[in-house]
Design a protein around this motif. Sequence first.
Motif, PDB file in Angstrom:
ATOM      1  N   SER A  86     -69.799 -17.147 -52.614  1.00 30.83           N
ATOM      2  CA  SER A  86     -70.019 -18.583 -52.448  1.00 30.83           C
ATOM      3  C   SER A  86     -70.951 -19.170 -53.493  1.00 30.83           C
ATOM      4  O   SER A  86     -71.107 -20.390 -53.561  1.00 30.83           O
ATOM      5  CB  SER A  86     -70.597 -18.867 -51.054  1.00 30.83           C
ATOM      6  OG  SER A  86     -71.880 -18.253 -50.909  1.00 30.83           O
ATOM      7  N   ASP A  87     -71.560 -18.310 -54.307  1.00 35.85           N
ATOM      8  CA  ASP A  87     -72.517 -18.790 -55.306  1.00 35.85           C
ATOM      9  C   ASP A  87     -71.802 -19.688 -56.324  1.00 35.85           C
ATOM     10  O   ASP A  87     -70.778 -19.322 -56.887  1.00 35.85           O
ATOM     11  CB  ASP A  87     -73.163 -17.612 -56.025  1.00 35.85           C
ATOM     12  CG  ASP A  87     -74.358 -18.059 -56.860  1.00 35.85           C
ATOM     13  OD1 ASP A  87     -75.104 -18.945 -56.406  1.00 35.85           O
ATOM     14  OD2 ASP A  87     -74.527 -17.523 -57.978  1.00 35.85           O
ATOM     15  N   LEU A 141     -72.061  -7.285 -46.339  1.00 31.93           N
ATOM     16  CA  LEU A 141     -71.334  -8.514 -46.038  1.00 31.93           C
ATOM     17  C   LEU A 141     -72.104  -9.745 -46.514  1.00 31.93           C
ATOM     18  O   LEU A 141     -71.509 -10.686 -47.062  1.00 31.93           O
ATOM     19  CB  LEU A 141     -71.063  -8.613 -44.535  1.00 31.93           C
ATOM     20  CG  LEU A 141     -70.097  -7.574 -43.953  1.00 31.93           C
ATOM     21  CD1 LEU A 141     -69.997  -7.713 -42.439  1.00 31.93           C
ATOM     22  CD2 LEU A 141     -68.720  -7.707 -44.594  1.00 31.93           C
ATOM     23  N   VAL A 142     -73.420  -9.742 -46.323  1.00 29.46           N
ATOM     24  CA  VAL A 142     -74.239 -10.865 -46.786  1.00 29.46           C
ATOM     25  C   VAL A 142     -74.202 -10.949 -48.313  1.00 29.46           C
ATOM     26  O   VAL A 142     -74.095 -12.050 -48.891  1.00 29.46           O
ATOM     27  CB  VAL A 142     -75.687 -10.723 -46.284  1.00 29.46           C
ATOM     28  CG1 VAL A 142     -76.603 -11.724 -46.987  1.00 29.46           C
ATOM     29  CG2 VAL A 142     -75.758 -10.917 -44.779  1.00 29.46           C
ATOM     30  N   ALA A 143     -74.268  -9.798 -48.974  1.00 33.09           N
ATOM     31  CA  ALA A 143     -74.214  -9.786 -50.441  1.00 33.09           C
ATOM     32  C   ALA A 143     -72.873 -10.322 -50.942  1.00 33.09           C
ATOM     33  O   ALA A 143     -72.822 -11.094 -51.916  1.00 33.09           O
ATOM     34  CB  ALA A 143     -74.457  -8.365 -50.948  1.00 33.09           C
ATOM     35  N   VAL A 144     -71.778  -9.910 -50.287  1.00 34.75           N
ATOM     36  CA  VAL A 144     -70.451 -10.399 -50.685  1.00 34.75           C
ATOM     37  C   VAL A 144     -70.356 -11.905 -50.460  1.00 34.75           C
ATOM     38  O   VAL A 144     -69.817 -12.645 -51.301  1.00 34.75           O
ATOM     39  CB  VAL A 144     -69.355  -9.649 -49.904  1.00 34.75           C
ATOM     40  CG1 VAL A 144     -68.001 -10.302 -50.120  1.00 34.75           C
ATOM     41  CG2 VAL A 144     -69.304  -8.188 -50.320  1.00 34.75           C
ATOM     42  N   PRO A 178     -72.639 -22.879 -50.744  1.00 31.93           N
ATOM     43  CA  PRO A 178     -73.241 -21.575 -51.055  1.00 31.93           C
ATOM     44  C   PRO A 178     -74.131 -21.093 -49.909  1.00 31.93           C
ATOM     45  O   PRO A 178     -74.740 -21.898 -49.199  1.00 31.93           O
ATOM     46  CB  PRO A 178     -74.070 -21.863 -52.317  1.00 31.93           C
ATOM     47  CG  PRO A 178     -73.468 -23.095 -52.906  1.00 31.93           C
ATOM     48  CD  PRO A 178     -72.964 -23.895 -51.746  1.00 31.93           C
ATOM     49  N   LEU A 179     -74.202 -19.791 -49.773  1.00 31.36           N
ATOM     50  CA  LEU A 179     -75.007 -19.216 -48.703  1.00 31.36           C
ATOM     51  C   LEU A 179     -76.469 -19.597 -48.856  1.00 31.36           C
ATOM     52  O   LEU A 179     -77.167 -19.809 -47.853  1.00 31.36           O
ATOM     53  CB  LEU A 179     -74.844 -17.693 -48.682  1.00 31.36           C
ATOM     54  CG  LEU A 179     -75.650 -16.938 -47.622  1.00 31.36           C
ATOM     55  CD1 LEU A 179     -75.325 -17.436 -46.221  1.00 31.36           C
ATOM     56  CD2 LEU A 179     -75.403 -15.434 -47.729  1.00 31.36           C
ATOM     57  N   ARG A 180     -76.940 -19.680 -50.086  1.00 36.46           N
ATOM     58  CA  ARG A 180     -78.346 -20.035 -50.283  1.00 36.46           C
ATOM     59  C   ARG A 180     -78.652 -21.428 -49.748  1.00 36.46           C
ATOM     60  O   ARG A 180     -79.739 -21.693 -49.228  1.00 36.46           O
ATOM     61  CB  ARG A 180     -78.719 -19.928 -51.764  1.00 36.46           C
ATOM     62  CG  ARG A 180     -78.005 -20.900 -52.670  1.00 36.46           C
ATOM     63  CD  ARG A 180     -78.564 -20.845 -54.096  1.00 36.46           C
ATOM     64  NE  ARG A 180     -77.897 -21.806 -54.950  1.00 36.46           N
ATOM     65  CZ  ARG A 180     -76.781 -21.571 -55.611  1.00 36.46           C
ATOM     66  NH1 ARG A 180     -76.211 -20.371 -55.506  1.00 36.46           N
ATOM     67  NH2 ARG A 180     -76.227 -22.491 -56.369  1.00 36.46           N
ATOM     68  N   THR A 181     -77.668 -22.343 -49.839  1.00 37.58           N
ATOM     69  CA  THR A 181     -77.859 -23.689 -49.296  1.00 37.58           C
ATOM     70  C   THR A 181     -77.921 -23.652 -47.774  1.00 37.58           C
ATOM     71  O   THR A 181     -78.744 -24.347 -47.153  1.00 37.58           O
ATOM     72  CB  THR A 181     -76.696 -24.597 -49.741  1.00 37.58           C
ATOM     73  OG1 THR A 181     -76.629 -24.614 -51.168  1.00 37.58           O
ATOM     74  CG2 THR A 181     -76.894 -26.011 -49.218  1.00 37.58           C
ATOM     75  N   THR A 221     -81.147 -24.615 -45.451  1.00 45.78           N
ATOM     76  CA  THR A 221     -81.039 -25.659 -44.433  1.00 45.78           C
ATOM     77  C   THR A 221     -81.442 -25.151 -43.054  1.00 45.78           C
ATOM     78  O   THR A 221     -81.904 -25.934 -42.205  1.00 45.78           O
ATOM     79  CB  THR A 221     -79.588 -26.179 -44.383  1.00 45.78           C
ATOM     80  OG1 THR A 221     -79.187 -26.566 -45.698  1.00 45.78           O
ATOM     81  CG2 THR A 221     -79.450 -27.359 -43.433  1.00 45.78           C
ATOM     82  N   PHE A 222     -81.287 -23.853 -42.829  1.00 43.14           N
ATOM     83  CA  PHE A 222     -81.468 -23.273 -41.492  1.00 43.14           C
ATOM     84  C   PHE A 222     -82.801 -23.642 -40.841  1.00 43.14           C
ATOM     85  O   PHE A 222     -82.813 -24.141 -39.710  1.00 43.14           O
ATOM     86  CB  PHE A 222     -81.317 -21.749 -41.581  1.00 43.14           C
ATOM     87  CG  PHE A 222     -81.187 -21.072 -40.257  1.00 43.14           C
ATOM     88  CD1 PHE A 222     -79.940 -20.749 -39.744  1.00 43.14           C
ATOM     89  CD2 PHE A 222     -82.306 -20.758 -39.488  1.00 43.14           C
ATOM     90  CE1 PHE A 222     -79.799 -20.125 -38.515  1.00 43.14           C
ATOM     91  CE2 PHE A 222     -82.193 -20.131 -38.266  1.00 43.14           C
ATOM     92  CZ  PHE A 222     -80.929 -19.829 -37.779  1.00 43.14           C
TER      93      PHE A 222
END
Length: 259
Positions: free
Chosen positions: A26-27, A18-21, A36-39, A43-44
């Motif tokens: 979102s990339d 799920l994280v990979a998808v 995007p997930l990386r953003t 930020t976390f």
Amino acid sequence: MRRLLLRLLFVVALPAVLVAVWWAGSDGSTDPFWPPLRTILKTFPDVWTGERLRTDVVPSLLRLTAGFAAAAVAGIALGTLIGSYRRVRAVCEPVLEFLRAVPPPVLVPVIMLFAGIGDTMKIVVIASGCVWPILLNTVEGVRAVDPVMLETARSYGITGLARLRNLVLRSASPQIFAGLRQALSIGIILMVISEMIAASNGIGFTVVQFQRSFAVPDMWTGILVLGLLGFLLSVVFQLVERRVLGWYHGLRASTRRST
């Protein structure tokens, strides 16, 4: 060892997929509401510092714990009483069916009139939603106690608290824990809702503040915190359940082996 590794693989596999998808989907996104997930992950750590955990996460957990504990005590006590006596059940059942059909979020404005907007209101909201699965599962668990075992206990002079503790509650405990598991999920939802409506701290309050200030990546980090919190609470609950219901799981395992 191999069995443990396979079990760990099954637990980790779906979240990893799920994280990979999510990462791939979102990339490169330029949508301000779907960063995007990386953003979000970058930020976390900047958002959920030790200070914010102390001022927002800890109060939410304390409210959830207080509301869940109050619902557990009330639900098990009333459920045992209602499930043990047919006449009490006949009198209470119509009222219970009416009350449990009322969605707990609808009661938030009413509860605010009597309890204000402080922690008491949030605890009452959580308890009002958590109590129903615990109560109803306790009633059914108590009703399902083997009548032969009840008669045997009576013939041996086992009555009162000893009968309640060692036979009734023990026999009903698997179903009681099923109600507690359902109530935990409901409690997390109501915790967030109550904090979104009227609060000055908490995870729900923080998520709404991020949304109102258009800090979208920060808002998504709050959603991740809620997901991680739900997962950790589920793991802790399973550990407690395994310990308390060790006899039940052992009995089921021996039954499966014998068949």
